[in-house]
Design a protein around this motif. Structure first.
Motif, PDB file in Angstrom:
ATOM      1  N   ASP A  49      -7.952  22.789 -43.636  1.00  0.00           N
ATOM      2  CA  ASP A  49      -6.592  22.887 -43.098  1.00  0.00           C
ATOM      3  C   ASP A  49      -6.555  23.144 -41.600  1.00  0.00           C
ATOM      4  O   ASP A  49      -5.798  22.513 -40.857  1.00  0.00           O
ATOM      5  N   ALA A  50      -7.352  24.108 -41.125  1.00  0.00           N
ATOM      6  CA  ALA A  50      -7.303  24.448 -39.708  1.00  0.00           C
ATOM      7  C   ALA A  50      -7.738  23.277 -38.832  1.00  0.00           C
ATOM      8  O   ALA A  50      -7.199  23.070 -37.739  1.00  0.00           O
ATOM      9  N   ALA A  51      -8.702  22.481 -39.318  1.00  0.00           N
ATOM     10  CA  ALA A  51      -9.144  21.315 -38.557  1.00  0.00           C
ATOM     11  C   ALA A  51      -8.010  20.294 -38.442  1.00  0.00           C
ATOM     12  O   ALA A  51      -7.795  19.704 -37.374  1.00  0.00           O
ATOM     13  N   ALA A  52      -7.277  20.082 -39.525  1.00  0.00           N
ATOM     14  CA  ALA A  52      -6.160  19.132 -39.491  1.00  0.00           C
ATOM     15  C   ALA A  52      -5.128  19.549 -38.461  1.00  0.00           C
ATOM     16  O   ALA A  52      -4.650  18.733 -37.659  1.00  0.00           O
ATOM     17  N   ALA A  53      -4.780  20.840 -38.453  1.00  0.00           N
ATOM     18  CA  ALA A  53      -3.784  21.328 -37.496  1.00  0.00           C
ATOM     19  C   ALA A  53      -4.300  21.206 -36.063  1.00  0.00           C
ATOM     20  O   ALA A  53      -3.554  20.829 -35.150  1.00  0.00           O
ATOM     21  N   GLU A  54      -5.577  21.489 -35.855  1.00  0.00           N
ATOM     22  CA  GLU A  54      -6.135  21.432 -34.512  1.00  0.00           C
ATOM     23  C   GLU A  54      -6.212  19.995 -34.001  1.00  0.00           C
ATOM     24  O   GLU A  54      -5.979  19.727 -32.818  1.00  0.00           O
ATOM     25  N   ILE A  55      -6.528  19.065 -34.892  1.00  0.00           N
ATOM     26  CA  ILE A  55      -6.590  17.651 -34.484  1.00  0.00           C
ATOM     27  C   ILE A  55      -5.210  17.176 -34.054  1.00  0.00           C
ATOM     28  O   ILE A  55      -5.055  16.524 -33.009  1.00  0.00           O
ATOM     29  N   ARG A  56      -4.192  17.501 -34.838  1.00  0.00           N
ATOM     30  CA  ARG A  56      -2.828  17.076 -34.489  1.00  0.00           C
ATOM     31  C   ARG A  56      -2.412  17.658 -33.131  1.00  0.00           C
ATOM     32  O   ARG A  56      -1.901  16.947 -32.268  1.00  0.00           O
ATOM     33  N   ALA A  57      -2.660  18.948 -32.952  1.00  0.00           N
ATOM     34  CA  ALA A  57      -2.246  19.603 -31.711  1.00  0.00           C
ATOM     35  C   ALA A  57      -3.053  19.086 -30.519  1.00  0.00           C
ATOM     36  O   ALA A  57      -2.513  18.889 -29.424  1.00  0.00           O
ATOM     37  N   GLY A  58      -4.346  18.846 -30.720  1.00  0.00           N
ATOM     38  CA  GLY A  58      -5.191  18.415 -29.625  1.00  0.00           C
ATOM     39  C   GLY A  58      -4.808  17.042 -29.096  1.00  0.00           C
ATOM     40  O   GLY A  58      -4.743  16.817 -27.882  1.00  0.00           O
TER      41      GLY A  58
END
Length: 464
Positions: free
Chosen positions: A310-319
């Motif tokens: 989950d945290a990777a998905a959120a970080e990819i979107r934000a990045g």
């Protein structure tokens, strides 16, 4: 008297018979004469540039009909017929081909055919245009709807042939000549086609100019597909030049640690501004997905696939939203793959070792700052740590022997801590990790070669 009457009565039947023979002879001799006159008349004008030519003969009188493309040509043809030996009278039914004002010609291409319309100045020019169209397009149907007319500008055929040479560069479109003005519209078949057509138009013959060029370029597309079954990442579509091409292949080779890079890219002009600045982080985002597809089209980026947690998905979107230029659109369709089954500590150690054998965690030179090339590897290490929830893990930092030993010790500790912090941001408990720095005290290889030094600069995971 009686005897004379009898003789006269016998003479009249003979005279009648003689008249019949004379009439038959005249009738049988007229047809060959007319045929000869017709053949000679046609031969006299065989080299004349005429349309709808017709010669009819009655006795020694000829009716000559034709459409001519100039008054000089019409009079010359008529004089040639009048000069044929044996002709008594020539009935002149010749006329001039109508004049087109303006003189318009066009070639229009769609999916299945090329249609030639408007006017051509001469039959032989008309034929050359049809043959040139067929040669330019191969198996595409050519529909000839051209008429013949006077009024073509000088060097019309050269201008029309030049345009037909460009028709193969169009997926669809229309090329038009109106007097000396040239207009173009449509969609180029390939990137660079629009520019190639514009360059060719510089060779239009004297007297012709481009009134409008509305040929559009096809979308500039770059694609990457990550296949978890075949363990490949396939790059296809367009890149601006050789240097960008080589750079992207190199980046893909570093960021996709378990996949073979399949290079189907081609170098094409027409890339949007900031192309490389967008594709590089987008490729990095794809490398962090377990499976996914990246499509960059003009100024739009679409990324779809499964993040590892989950945290990777959120970080990819934000990045990506942060890294892209403002005039680009980003459309993420990122989900999270189902978690993998837990494993025991022994298997966990082997999984860590396998990952770190394929690639190493990279840092900016001389710093404790993670390189973007390593984010995909770090996500896989985080996912693996999630699969062994009871394991405590030592994250060990190592350096080569270059430089000051104390500085190397401090750098190894900082780098180990940065990696531990990354895993904690992924949702793992901080208490499970111990960051330790060993400096250059535990080399894996000699420090006398660049290759050995590179092996010594590393991060190890040790399951306790």
């Amino acid at each position: 008297m009686h005897g004379l009457f009898r003789w006269s009565s016998k003479w009249w039947p003979g005279a009648i018979l003689l008249a019949v023979f004379w009439g038959f002879a005249a009738w049988t001799s007229t047809e060959p004469v007319e045929g000869h006159l017709a053949a000679r008349s046609n031969a006299a004008v065989k080299d004349a540039v005429l349309d709808k030519k017709r010669v009819t003969v009655a006795g020694r009188d000829v009716t000559f009909a034709a459409e001519a493309f100039s008054n000089t040509g019409r009079l010359a043809a008529l004089e040639a017929v009048e000069a044929v030996p044996g002709i008594r009278i020539v009935n002149d039914e010749t006329r001039l081909v109508p004049e087109a004002k303006p003189f318009v010609w066009s070639a229009e291409r769609d999916v299945v055919r090329l249609t030639l319309s408007g006017s051509a100045p001469l039959p032989q020019v008309k034929g050359r245009l049809v043959e040139a169209a067929k040669a330019a397009l191969g198996n595409v149907e050519v529909a000839d709807r051209m008429g013949l007319a006077r009024g073509a500008p000088p060097r019309f055929d050269a201008a029309a042939l030049l345009l037909l040479e460009q028709i193969g560069k169009l997926k669809d479109g229309k090329l038009t000549i109106s007097d000396g003005k040239v207009s173009l519209s449509g969609m180029a078949r390939e990137l660079g086609g629009r520019e190639a057509i514009a360059a060719a138009l510089k060779n239009l013959p004297e007297g012709f100019s481009v009134a409008g060029n509305d040929v559009k370029a096809p979308p500039y597309v770059f694609q990457a597909y990550k296949d978890p079954v075949a363990h490949t990442v396939t790059l296809s579509g367009n890149v601006p030049d050789k240097s960008v091409h080589a750079a992207l292949i190199g980046i893909a080779g570093r960021r996709f640690i378990s996949e073979k890079v399949v290079d189907n890219l081609k170098e094409s002009i027409g890339a949007p501004a900031s192309f490389s600045a967008v594709v590089v982080p987008a490729l990095g985002a794809l490398s962090r997905l377990s499976t996914g597809t990246l499509v960059v089209t003009d100024r739009e980026v679409k990324l779809s696939g499964d993040a590892l947690y989950d945290a990777a998905a959120a970080e990819i979107r934000a990045g990506l939203a942060r890294d892209f230029p403002q005039n680009w659109q980003y459309k993420p369709e990122i989900t999270v793959k189902p978690p993998s089954a837990p494993v025991d500590n022994t298997v966990c150690q082997q999984l860590f070792a396998d990952l770190l054998t394929k690639a190493r965690i990279r840092f900016e030179s001389g710093k404790a700052e993670l390189s973007p090339d390593s984010l995909g590897l770090l996500d896989r290490l985080t996912e693996t740590a999630q699969r062994c929830p009871t394991a405590n893990i030592e994250i060990a930092g190592h350096t080569d022997a270059d430089g000051d030993a104390n500085a190397n010790q401090a750098l190894s500790e900082k780098r180990a801590q940065v990696v531990a912090d990354y895993l904690v941001r992924g949702g793992l408990p901080a208490g499970r990790f111990t960051a330790v720095g060993y400096g250059s005290s535990q080399p894996m290889a000699g420090n006398d070669t660049d290759e050995g030094k590179a092996q010594n600069r590393r991060i190890d995971f040790v399951v306790k």
